[in-house]
Design an enzyme around this catalytic site. Structure first.
Site, short mmCIF file in Angstrom:
data_model
loop_
_atom_site.label_atom_id
_atom_site.label_comp_id
_atom_site.label_asym_id
_atom_site.label_seq_id
_atom_site.Cartn_x
_atom_site.Cartn_y
_atom_site.Cartn_z
CG ASN A 73 -1.62 1.33 1.40
OD1 ASN A 73 -2.53 1.68 0.67
ND2 ASN A 73 -1.19 2.11 2.39
CB ALA A 74 4.34 2.02 0.97
CB SER A 103 -4.15 4.73 -8.93
OG SER A 103 -4.71 5.89 -9.49
CE1 TYR A 151 -0.09 7.49 -7.08
CE2 TYR A 151 -1.78 7.88 -8.75
CZ TYR A 151 -1.40 7.36 -7.52
OH TYR A 151 -2.32 6.71 -6.74
CB ALA A 171 5.48 6.08 -14.99
CB SER A 172 4.73 4.48 -9.97
OG SER A 172 3.52 5.08 -9.52
CE LYS A 173 -0.15 3.85 -7.33
NZ LYS A 173 0.11 3.01 -6.14
#
Length: 269
Positions: A89-90, A140, A153, A155-157
């Site tokens: 979750n972090a 997300s 953000y 890209a990370s998801k």
């Protein structure tokens, strides 16, 4: 699958969805390991859970650092006798146009949101496989649709989705359950702590959070999905509509998303 008696490790558990997950998991009878970077808030969450008589352990860790993530998992398994469920979750967000953003901001977002999940999953996988448990990624809508002023953000998801889908397929015959949970806009502090172009914290939410799903509601849906071993959940009508439209009307959705985010307070778009 009931969560009663299961051992759940939750990263980013000091506030928002992570804290709500920890409290609700404990209410459902799970033993909980809570982790986060803020030691004071971590102790508050631990004490709140312990007051209800639930087995709980708090471990301070910055999961963007491989050694701290490894230590978190090893201590969790040692203190609790194993791990049934890992909830990655972090996370941290950002809000700046790509042309303006310091690239270190994108690296920091990727380190926490993506590499944090990779590190924790790597060291927890054997423990979870022994119990045919679950690995969960809190993702997300940004993992389905690139969002303006959220390049790092999104890209990370997207990376998190590809990573966990591959882990799911690799372990399909071993009883591993993998869940990608996409809450949509949630009333939490992630927008308050979002990074600006220079890496400083935004300090306030650009959205009216009173109209959003609460962290407690989101936690309930995610834990229900774990119990029912679902593959993916997308919460909120807006979120589900975005995923649907991205498949059939991508260009039109681009314009709609840009118009929507342009309404944000002090928007960089």
């Amino acid at each position: 699958m009931s969560l009663k008696g299961k051992v759940i490790v939750i990263t980013g558990a000091t506030s928002g969805i992570g804290k709500a997950l920890a409290l609700e998991a404990a209410r459902r009878g799970a033993s909980v390991v809570v982790s986060g970077r803020n030691e004071e808030r971590l102790e508050e969450v631990r004490a709140q859970i312990a007051s209800g008589g639930t087995p709980v352990h708090a471990i301070r860790a910055d999961v963007s650092k491989e050694e701290e993530a490894r230590r978190l998992i090893e201590l969790s398994a040692q203190h609790m006798g194993g791990i049934d469920i890992l909830i990655n979750n972090a996370g941290i967000s950002m809000r700046a146009l790509f042309r303006d953003v310091d690239l270190e901001v994108i690296r920091q977002v990727m380190d926490i949101n993506f590499w944090g999940a990779v590190y924790c999953t790597k060291y927890a996988l054997d423990h979870v496989l022994k119990r045919k448990g679950s690995v969960v990624g809190i993702s997300s809508i940004a993992g389905f649709k690139g969002l303006p002023a959220r390049t790092g953000y999104s890209a990370s998801k997207f990376a998190l989705h590809g990573f966990l889908e591959s882990v799911r397929i690799e372990n399909a015959a071993k009883g591993l359950h993998v869940l990608l949970a996409c809450p949509g806009f949630t009333a939490s502090n992630i927008r308050n702590t979002a990074l600006a172009a220079d890496g400083s914290q935004q300090g306030e939410s650009p959205r009216d959070e009173q109209k959003m799903m609460t962290a407690e509601e989101v936690a309930g849906h995610i834990l229900d999905a774990i119990e029912n071993r679902k593959r993916t959940i997308v919460l909120t009508r807006e979120g589900r509509l975005t995923v649907l439209l991205s498949k059939f009307f991508p260009a039109w959705l681009d314009r709609l998303v840009l118009k929507h985010f342009a309404k944000e307070k002090n928007n960089p778009v």
